[in-house]
Design a protein around this motif. Structure first.
Motif, short mmCIF file in Angstrom:
data_model
loop_
_atom_site.label_atom_id
_atom_site.label_comp_id
_atom_site.label_asym_id
_atom_site.label_seq_id
_atom_site.Cartn_x
_atom_site.Cartn_y
_atom_site.Cartn_z
N VAL A 157 0.84 -1.20 0.00
CA VAL A 157 0.00 0.00 0.00
C VAL A 157 0.87 1.25 0.00
CG1 VAL A 157 -1.64 1.35 1.37
CG2 VAL A 157 -1.98 -1.11 1.08
N VAL A 158 1.91 1.26 0.82
CA VAL A 158 2.82 2.41 0.88
C VAL A 158 3.47 2.65 -0.48
CG1 VAL A 158 4.95 3.30 1.91
CG2 VAL A 158 3.24 2.17 3.35
N LEU A 159 3.89 1.59 -1.14
CA LEU A 159 4.49 1.73 -2.47
C LEU A 159 3.48 2.28 -3.48
CD1 LEU A 159 6.60 -1.57 -2.73
CD2 LEU A 159 7.45 0.76 -2.38
N ALA A 160 2.23 1.82 -3.38
CA ALA A 160 1.19 2.31 -4.28
C ALA A 160 0.92 3.79 -4.07
CB ALA A 160 -0.10 1.51 -4.09
N VAL A 161 0.92 4.23 -2.81
CA VAL A 161 0.74 5.65 -2.52
C VAL A 161 1.91 6.45 -3.11
CG1 VAL A 161 0.63 7.39 -0.70
CG2 VAL A 161 -0.63 5.25 -0.45
N GLY A 162 3.12 5.93 -2.94
CA GLY A 162 4.29 6.61 -3.49
C GLY A 162 4.23 6.73 -5.00
N LEU A 163 3.79 5.67 -5.67
CA LEU A 163 3.65 5.72 -7.13
C LEU A 163 2.57 6.71 -7.55
CD1 LEU A 163 4.01 1.95 -8.08
CD2 LEU A 163 5.58 3.80 -8.69
N THR A 164 1.53 6.83 -6.73
CA THR A 164 0.47 7.80 -7.04
C THR A 164 1.02 9.22 -7.01
OG1 THR A 164 -1.21 6.34 -6.07
CG2 THR A 164 -1.79 8.65 -6.36
N VAL A 165 1.81 9.52 -5.99
CA VAL A 165 2.42 10.85 -5.90
C VAL A 165 3.36 11.09 -7.08
CG1 VAL A 165 3.93 12.33 -4.52
CG2 VAL A 165 2.23 10.88 -3.38
N TRP A 166 4.14 10.08 -7.42
CA TRP A 166 5.05 10.18 -8.57
C TRP A 166 4.26 10.45 -9.85
CZ3 TRP A 166 8.80 5.62 -10.18
CH2 TRP A 166 9.63 6.06 -11.23
N ALA A 167 3.19 9.71 -10.05
CA ALA A 167 2.38 9.90 -11.25
C ALA A 167 1.73 11.28 -11.27
CB ALA A 167 1.30 8.82 -11.34
N GLY A 168 1.34 11.77 -10.10
CA GLY A 168 0.75 13.10 -10.04
C GLY A 168 1.73 14.19 -10.39
N LEU A 169 3.01 13.97 -10.06
CA LEU A 169 4.03 14.98 -10.31
C LEU A 169 4.66 14.86 -11.70
CD1 LEU A 169 5.86 14.92 -6.85
CD2 LEU A 169 4.27 16.66 -7.69
N ARG A 170 4.89 13.62 -12.14
CA ARG A 170 5.67 13.40 -13.36
C ARG A 170 4.93 12.63 -14.45
NH1 ARG A 170 9.60 17.12 -12.76
NH2 ARG A 170 10.64 16.91 -10.73
N GLY A 171 3.78 12.11 -14.14
CA GLY A 171 3.11 11.24 -15.10
C GLY A 171 2.35 11.99 -16.18
N ARG A 172 1.93 11.23 -17.17
CA ARG A 172 1.10 11.78 -18.25
C ARG A 172 -0.20 12.29 -17.68
NH1 ARG A 172 -2.81 8.83 -20.40
NH2 ARG A 172 -1.79 6.88 -19.75
N ARG A 173 -0.61 13.44 -18.15
CA ARG A 173 -1.87 14.02 -17.70
C ARG A 173 -3.03 13.34 -18.43
NH1 ARG A 173 -1.53 16.40 -13.13
NH2 ARG A 173 -3.24 17.82 -13.61
N GLY A 174 -3.84 12.63 -17.69
CA GLY A 174 -4.95 11.92 -18.29
C GLY A 174 -6.17 12.82 -18.46
N LEU A 175 -7.04 12.45 -19.35
CA LEU A 175 -8.28 13.18 -19.57
C LEU A 175 -9.45 12.20 -19.46
CD1 LEU A 175 -7.28 15.43 -22.61
CD2 LEU A 175 -7.83 16.22 -20.30
N PRO A 176 -9.81 11.83 -18.23
CA PRO A 176 -10.92 10.88 -18.06
C PRO A 176 -12.19 11.42 -18.71
CG PRO A 176 -9.79 11.26 -15.99
CD PRO A 176 -9.28 12.28 -16.95
N ARG A 177 -12.90 10.56 -19.39
CA ARG A 177 -14.17 10.94 -20.00
C ARG A 177 -15.24 9.97 -19.52
NH1 ARG A 177 -13.83 14.39 -24.32
NH2 ARG A 177 -15.72 13.55 -25.26
N THR A 178 -16.28 10.53 -18.94
CA THR A 178 -17.37 9.70 -18.46
C THR A 178 -18.68 10.21 -19.03
OG1 THR A 178 -17.80 11.05 -16.51
CG2 THR A 178 -16.14 9.33 -16.29
N SER A 179 -19.66 9.36 -19.11
CA SER A 179 -20.98 9.80 -19.55
C SER A 179 -21.75 10.36 -18.36
CB SER A 179 -21.75 8.63 -20.17
OG SER A 179 -22.08 7.69 -19.17
N ARG A 180 -22.70 11.23 -18.64
CA ARG A 180 -23.54 11.77 -17.57
C ARG A 180 -24.31 10.64 -16.88
NH1 ARG A 180 -25.04 16.78 -16.42
NH2 ARG A 180 -24.20 17.54 -18.39
N ALA A 181 -24.79 9.70 -17.68
CA ALA A 181 -25.53 8.57 -17.11
C ALA A 181 -24.63 7.76 -16.18
CB ALA A 181 -26.09 7.69 -18.22
#
Length: 308
Positions: free
Chosen positions: A121-145
């Protein structure tokens, strides 16, 4: 069918998941620190040790299950060989939660066997921070429904998690307007299958709360399926989130059924316990439901998500 609408780039939902588990861990720590083991469930330690130990066990279970899905999202954003190696290690560590004997409902004090999942879990949190700082910026697309469906399911799960949220904070709903009338919590009732009585909803952590957390996790992370560029990884993540959703809802319902139906003596029949994977009819039904959810809602061309 509603047109898909882009959301703000980033990992807001993923951070939201981690905050949810972080706040819950803090509540577990505080409640198990200040309350004696007698009013809790299957623990022997008290004070700081009791609080830290129970929070540790909590993080080794539902947080580890959530981390598996988070890893897929953040690793795809990073597209970095080092991140992939760390994610493989974290995945293997989190997967130890499924080993028989690691999670024992009858003994909830910390064990060395809980440590690998917590490290994962700690490693996953660390990777999340890394992705937030250095990762590709995603563009999630969801439907209203899709988002409306998520809000409805999440709202219902939150409402029925009320007794567990109160228990997590160390109080009953007795006397609380509306909720205290709907849910029995502080009344002393016989514990099914045992020869002693306990509060209908004991103070502290419940697997019904884990069910709520996993339900919300699946709903939030499913919004990011469209950002995963690797087809196989996306398919596996979607299938995993579908099963997580079914697993979370089922465990929440099963816990509620015992405490709000069986303990009122309305029936003696209990929903099968599905906390641990098994070759059983109950698990077969859960897998079938997860498959149906994947096909109807989470596959690449489903209406509730859109590929970015």
């Amino acid at each position: 069918m509603n047109a898909a609408r882009p959301q703000r780039a980033g990992l807001r939902d993923v951070y939201g998941v981690w905050l949810l588990y972080g706040f819950t861990a803090c509540a577990v720590f505080a409640t198990y620190w200040r309350l004696p083991p007698q009013v809790l469930w299957k623990v022997t330690n008290s004070g700081f040790v009791g609080g830290a130990g129970r929070a540790f066990v909590f993080l080794s279970f539902s947080a580890a299950l959530a981390a598996v899905a988070v890893l897929a999202i953040v690793v795809d954003r990073l597209a970095d060989r080092r991140a992939e190696l760390i994610a493989i290690v974290a995945l293997a560590l989190c997967a130890t939660v499924a080993i028989p004997g690691v999670q024992t409902e009858s003994h909830l004090d910390p064990k060395w066997a809980n440590l690998p999942a917590v490290i994962g879990v700690v490693l996953a949190v660390g990777l999340t921070v890394w992705a937030g700082l250095r990762g590709r910026r995603g563009l999630p697309r969801t439907s209203r429904a899709g988002d409306i469906a998520r809000l409805v399911v999440g709202g219902l799960s939150l409402f029925f998690a009320s007794p567990y949220i109160a228990a997590e904070l160390g109080f009953f709903l007795d006397g609380v307007p509306v909720l205290g009338w709907i849910f029995q919590t502080g009344k002393i009732r016989p514990e099914p299958g045992s020869n002693y009585s306990h509060a209908a909803v004991h103070h502290g952590h419940h697997h019904g709360m884990d069910g709520f957390l996993l339900t919300v996790t699946a709903l939030l992370l499913s919004r990011h399926l469209g950002t995963i560029r690797r087809p196989l990884l996306r398919t596996l993540t979607a299938a995993y989130l579908a099963l997580m959703l079914v697993y979370g809802v089922t465990n929440q319902i099963e816990d509620l059924w015992i405490e709000q139906v069986v303990k009122r003596d309305w029936t003696s029949w209990q929903i099968p316990n599905v906390l641990h994977p098994s070759l059983s009819v109950a698990w077969a039904v859960m897998v079938a439901c997860a498959l149906a959810i994947y096909i109807a809602f989470l596959r690449p061309d489903a209406t509730v998500i859109r590929k970015s």
